[in-house]
Design an enzyme around this catalytic site. Sequence first.
Site, mmCIF file in Angstrom:
data_model
loop_
_atom_site.group_PDB
_atom_site.id
_atom_site.type_symbol
_atom_site.label_atom_id
_atom_site.label_comp_id
_atom_site.label_asym_id
_atom_site.label_seq_id
_atom_site.Cartn_x
_atom_site.Cartn_y
_atom_site.Cartn_z
ATOM 1 N N ASN A 214 36.910 -71.054 56.392
ATOM 2 C CA ASN A 214 35.805 -70.964 57.366
ATOM 3 C C ASN A 214 34.587 -71.696 56.810
ATOM 4 O O ASN A 214 34.648 -72.277 55.727
ATOM 5 C CB ASN A 214 35.494 -69.492 57.666
ATOM 6 C CG ASN A 214 35.123 -68.745 56.404
ATOM 7 O OD1 ASN A 214 34.125 -69.041 55.771
ATOM 8 N ND2 ASN A 214 35.947 -67.788 56.012
ATOM 9 N N ASP A 283 40.621 -62.844 57.091
ATOM 10 C CA ASP A 283 41.331 -61.608 57.431
ATOM 11 C C ASP A 283 42.840 -61.785 57.315
ATOM 12 O O ASP A 283 43.556 -60.827 57.054
ATOM 13 C CB ASP A 283 40.965 -61.184 58.868
ATOM 14 C CG ASP A 283 39.565 -60.608 58.939
ATOM 15 O OD1 ASP A 283 39.189 -59.888 57.999
ATOM 16 O OD2 ASP A 283 38.841 -60.891 59.911
ATOM 17 N N LYS A 293 54.332 -80.138 50.272
ATOM 18 C CA LYS A 293 53.623 -80.470 51.517
ATOM 19 C C LYS A 293 54.568 -80.359 52.719
ATOM 20 O O LYS A 293 55.694 -80.867 52.669
ATOM 21 C CB LYS A 293 53.084 -81.899 51.393
ATOM 22 C CG LYS A 293 52.250 -82.316 52.565
ATOM 23 C CD LYS A 293 51.749 -83.740 52.398
ATOM 24 C CE LYS A 293 51.077 -84.165 53.701
ATOM 25 N NZ LYS A 293 50.980 -85.604 53.841
ATOM 26 N N PRO A 310 44.055 -57.935 52.169
ATOM 27 C CA PRO A 310 43.429 -56.644 51.876
ATOM 28 C C PRO A 310 41.959 -56.679 52.267
ATOM 29 O O PRO A 310 41.321 -57.732 52.191
ATOM 30 C CB PRO A 310 43.559 -56.520 50.350
ATOM 31 C CG PRO A 310 43.777 -57.911 49.860
ATOM 32 C CD PRO A 310 44.456 -58.659 50.973
ATOM 33 N N ASP A 311 41.403 -55.551 52.699
ATOM 34 C CA ASP A 311 39.968 -55.471 52.990
ATOM 35 C C ASP A 311 39.256 -55.053 51.694
ATOM 36 O O ASP A 311 39.316 -53.882 51.284
ATOM 37 C CB ASP A 311 39.702 -54.460 54.121
ATOM 38 C CG ASP A 311 38.262 -54.575 54.614
ATOM 39 O OD1 ASP A 311 37.355 -54.662 53.764
ATOM 40 O OD2 ASP A 311 38.056 -54.612 55.827
ATOM 41 N N ILE A 312 38.616 -56.033 51.072
ATOM 42 C CA ILE A 312 38.014 -55.805 49.740
ATOM 43 C C ILE A 312 36.877 -54.785 49.834
ATOM 44 O O ILE A 312 36.776 -53.849 49.039
ATOM 45 C CB ILE A 312 37.483 -57.143 49.167
ATOM 46 C CG1 ILE A 312 38.631 -58.154 49.103
ATOM 47 C CG2 ILE A 312 36.851 -56.929 47.796
ATOM 48 C CD1 ILE A 312 38.180 -59.583 48.901
ATOM 49 N N LYS A 342 31.623 -51.286 62.063
ATOM 50 C CA LYS A 342 32.159 -51.640 60.730
ATOM 51 C C LYS A 342 31.574 -50.730 59.647
ATOM 52 O O LYS A 342 32.256 -50.340 58.711
ATOM 53 C CB LYS A 342 31.851 -53.110 60.394
ATOM 54 C CG LYS A 342 32.791 -54.072 61.104
ATOM 55 C CD LYS A 342 32.497 -55.532 60.790
ATOM 56 C CE LYS A 342 33.400 -56.410 61.658
ATOM 57 N NZ LYS A 342 32.967 -57.798 61.766
#
Length: 409
Positions: A214, A283, A293, A310-312, A342
Amino acid sequence: MQIVVGVTGGIAAYKAAEIVRRLIKAGHEVQVVMTEGAKAFVMPMTFQALSGRPVRDALLDPQAEQGMGHIELARWADLILIAPASANCLARLAAGMADDLLTTVVLASRAPLYIAPAMNQVMWESPLTARNVRQLSEVRGNVTVLGPDQGEQACGDVGPGRLLEPDALVEQLLALNSPGAAARSADMDMRGLTVVITSGPTRERLDPVRYLSNDSSGKMGFALAAAAQTRGAKVILVAGPVHLPTPAGVSRMDIESAREMQEAVMSVISAADIFIGAAAVADFRPVLSQSQKIKKSGDQTLELKLEQNPDILAGVAALDNAPFTVGFAAETQNLETYARDKLTRKRLRMIIGNNVSRADIGFNSEYNEVLVITPSSTTPIDRQLKSELAGVLMDQIMREFNALSRSSG
Ligand code: PMT
């Protein structure tokens, strides 16, 4: 303030004229020092007209030495700004050279040094330039790096290495030297605390040459790291792939993927009093990451199968003895509602919501505008430079952190 503005050789030298104009307009005295390279791009007369002082460009100039010699000039400076700072200039400063007027003034001065790099993106990303910037910060001390910006370059490349725009650069410089900034840094209210901060994007590999990622630049998290360090905290910055120099005095762990970020965070979290998740963690990651490749054949289509990372942040908040845990929420609509959701779901002490659909704040901007949300309050904070906002956010975090410490101790 009395400011020495060093101008080195590079196409961005023309922007230094606007920087000098803005500093003078803001009521500061400016003495421009040009290198030989800079004079190939801009006439000294331009700076003389803007600053009202003859430009200094020679180390051994008997006439100039009769007035203000190079040592007096070094003493005169309340701060030194080098904009643009070329790769060559950074290398010579890092090596402690004093073979022209600008390097000599820097070496002979203890004044805060601000460098605004400008160069081709490959030169900026070279490990040699990164080492020179790090060495200059670590060995000289009192060095702040402003920028560089990302975008199209004079040579046609696109990437990091552009000089910050003069308005943003001058605004940052003056904010860092405002009485408020001095008061904040004099106030070492985070001494004795350890703060772990995540910053930047993660990359999730599809194959050796492709990844999902991103637009996070790391600017928000790096600004928070610098703010906490200035207030006396021990700061560990877990950084995704970004092109930013490490703030002075901050320990940095470089990672690429979300799982690497989680591993790095968990390896240091037991020492943390405060954890701030400013990173834009992916995510999802590809279920399969190919070791070679991926080749295309004919008009074949390709389906990507993704699995959750994993959600750190939630993982840290759920720890026994969790540190004071602060998240960020990157939203494009319903900012307060989604951010508060959240906060509750991840069991955080605070969440900082920002609208990432706006081009003038959020991802990769020098600016941000946020909502600071706690279980009992919502505080809007106006749009401002991330470098300034970081101090304001640290005030909010410390207020809540101290209140919690008082109530539980
Ligand atoms: O880096 P810049 O260019 O300066 O831009 C700053 C920023 C926009 C990236 C920053 O201000 C920001 O909003 N960071 C959080 C981005 C994000 O991933 O938000 P989110 O709403 O998807 O995630 C919520 C929180 O959970 C975040 O604190 C995030 O770090 C954390 N998280 C998310 C997913 C995951 N797997 N692990 C996490 O820890």
